[in-house]
Design a protein around this motif. Structure first.
Motif, PDB file in Angstrom:
ATOM      1  N   UNK A  30     -33.468   3.482  27.342  1.00  0.00           N
ATOM      2  CA  UNK A  30     -34.877   3.548  26.956  1.00  0.00           C
ATOM      3  C   UNK A  30     -34.986   3.308  25.453  1.00  0.00           C
ATOM      4  N   UNK A  31     -35.979   2.500  25.082  1.00  0.00           N
ATOM      5  CA  UNK A  31     -36.204   2.174  23.675  1.00  0.00           C
ATOM      6  C   UNK A  31     -37.665   2.416  23.310  1.00  0.00           C
ATOM      7  N   UNK A  32     -37.890   2.937  22.127  1.00  0.00           N
ATOM      8  CA  UNK A  32     -39.236   3.086  21.573  1.00  0.00           C
ATOM      9  C   UNK A  32     -39.242   2.373  20.230  1.00  0.00           C
ATOM     10  N   UNK A  33     -40.110   1.367  20.109  1.00  0.00           N
ATOM     11  CA  UNK A  33     -40.127   0.523  18.907  1.00  0.00           C
ATOM     12  C   UNK A  33     -38.721  -0.027  18.634  1.00  0.00           C
ATOM     13  N   UNK A  34     -38.031  -0.414  19.730  1.00  0.00           N
ATOM     14  CA  UNK A  34     -36.688  -1.010  19.696  1.00  0.00           C
ATOM     15  C   UNK A  34     -35.601  -0.056  19.208  1.00  0.00           C
ATOM     16  N   UNK A  35     -35.915   1.223  19.100  1.00  0.00           N
ATOM     17  CA  UNK A  35     -34.908   2.230  18.775  1.00  0.00           C
ATOM     18  C   UNK A  35     -34.548   2.989  20.050  1.00  0.00           C
ATOM     19  N   UNK A  36     -33.242   3.045  20.368  1.00  0.00           N
ATOM     20  CA  UNK A  36     -32.854   3.690  21.616  1.00  0.00           C
ATOM     21  C   UNK A  36     -33.087   5.193  21.558  1.00  0.00           C
ATOM     22  N   UNK A  37     -33.600   5.711  22.673  1.00  0.00           N
ATOM     23  CA  UNK A  37     -33.846   7.139  22.825  1.00  0.00           C
ATOM     24  C   UNK A  37     -32.929   7.655  23.923  1.00  0.00           C
ATOM     25  N   UNK A  38     -32.214   8.726  23.660  1.00  0.00           N
ATOM     26  CA  UNK A  38     -31.273   9.286  24.630  1.00  0.00           C
ATOM     27  C   UNK A  38     -31.991  10.254  25.561  1.00  0.00           C
ATOM     28  N   UNK A  39     -31.898   9.984  26.873  1.00  0.00           N
ATOM     29  CA  UNK A  39     -32.524  10.846  27.872  1.00  0.00           C
ATOM     30  C   UNK A  39     -31.467  11.364  28.838  1.00  0.00           C
ATOM     31  N   UNK A  40     -31.725  12.535  29.417  1.00  0.00           N
ATOM     32  CA  UNK A  40     -30.880  13.021  30.496  1.00  0.00           C
ATOM     33  C   UNK A  40     -31.209  12.225  31.763  1.00  0.00           C
TER      34      UNK A  40
END
Length: 233
Positions: free
Chosen positions: A149-159
């Motif tokens: 998952x990316x927000x504004x092309x920055x990856x976000x770590x999710x469970x």
């Protein structure tokens, strides 16, 4: 994505389930026709894999037409999710009967699980349940094959569970999703469920996806559920 497997052969059922889970699917299992039909009609299934030869109940005799009856019941109720049938290599008539009953594709035994998963993905894309390898809603991008998952092309770590909640919301962007429906999409049929944990996952997603509280991607509708507010692009 939630897959139902109706298969009475334990080894096949468990091997397929294990590989599907490794590929990010939520899996419901049924070893007989009675249990399989119940799950097929009552749970929010995205795609089903149905063996044509099944016992009515656990330990019963195999009925080679029971799988066909289940498919007909699914279609008679107006459920349109894709169905892939499993059939023996020497029963070509079963393939024709299965397709005529309402199945979308078939896989002959023995088979490689990778082939079955590929066919599942084809059917999900064809029906729009899995329209593409990536889902984009505003600045949020979800890669379904890599589960990133990316927000504004920055990856976000999710469970794993946070990812599943987000995927379901983005697949149904703009729709009101009840807590019960979201819980059903998250857990397998035989799993103990606590719908209250959905609130925890939603809160975590808001913090991770929108720490500045500017996007407001997930709306809570009191007494009704949740809605992903960003439009699919």
């Amino acid at each position: 994505m939630r897959v139902l497997i109706i298969e009475d052969e334990n080894i096949i059922r468990e091997q397929v389930a294990e590989n599907l889970k490794k590929n990010g699917f939520t899996v419901d299992l049924a070893a007989d026709g009675s249990q399989g039909l119940y799950v097929a009609l009552e749970y929010p299934i995205d795609v089903a894999v149905i063996d044509l030869g099944l016992p009515h109940a656990k330990g019963g005799a195999v009925n080679n037409d029971l799988g066909l009856d289940i498919i007909r019941s699914i279609r008679a109720k107006g459920l349109s999710y894709p169905i892939i049938i499993l059939t023996a290599r020497d029963r070509w008539q079963s393939k024709v009967e299965g397709l005529e009953a309402g199945a979308d594709d078939y896989v002959t035994k023995p088979f490689h699980t990778e082939e079955l998963i590929a066919r599942l993905r084809v059917q999900l894309r064809r029906t729009g349940r899995w329209t593409q390898a990536e889902l984009s809603c505003g600045p949020i991008r979800l890669n379904t094959s890599e589960q990133r998952v990316y927000v504004h092309e920055q990856e976000v770590t999710l469970t794993a569970y946070e990812y599943r909640v987000l995927e379901h919301l983005m697949l149904h962007a703009g729709e009101v999703i009840s807590k019960t429906r979201l819980t059903d999409s998250l857990y397998e049929e035989d799993t103990d469920r606590d719908s209250n944990v959905i609130e925890v996952f939603i809160r975590r997603l808001r913090i991770k996806l929108d720490p500045d509280d500017t996007l407001k991607p997930i709306e809570t509708l009191r007494g009704r559920g949740y809605r992903f507010t960003l439009t699919r692009t």
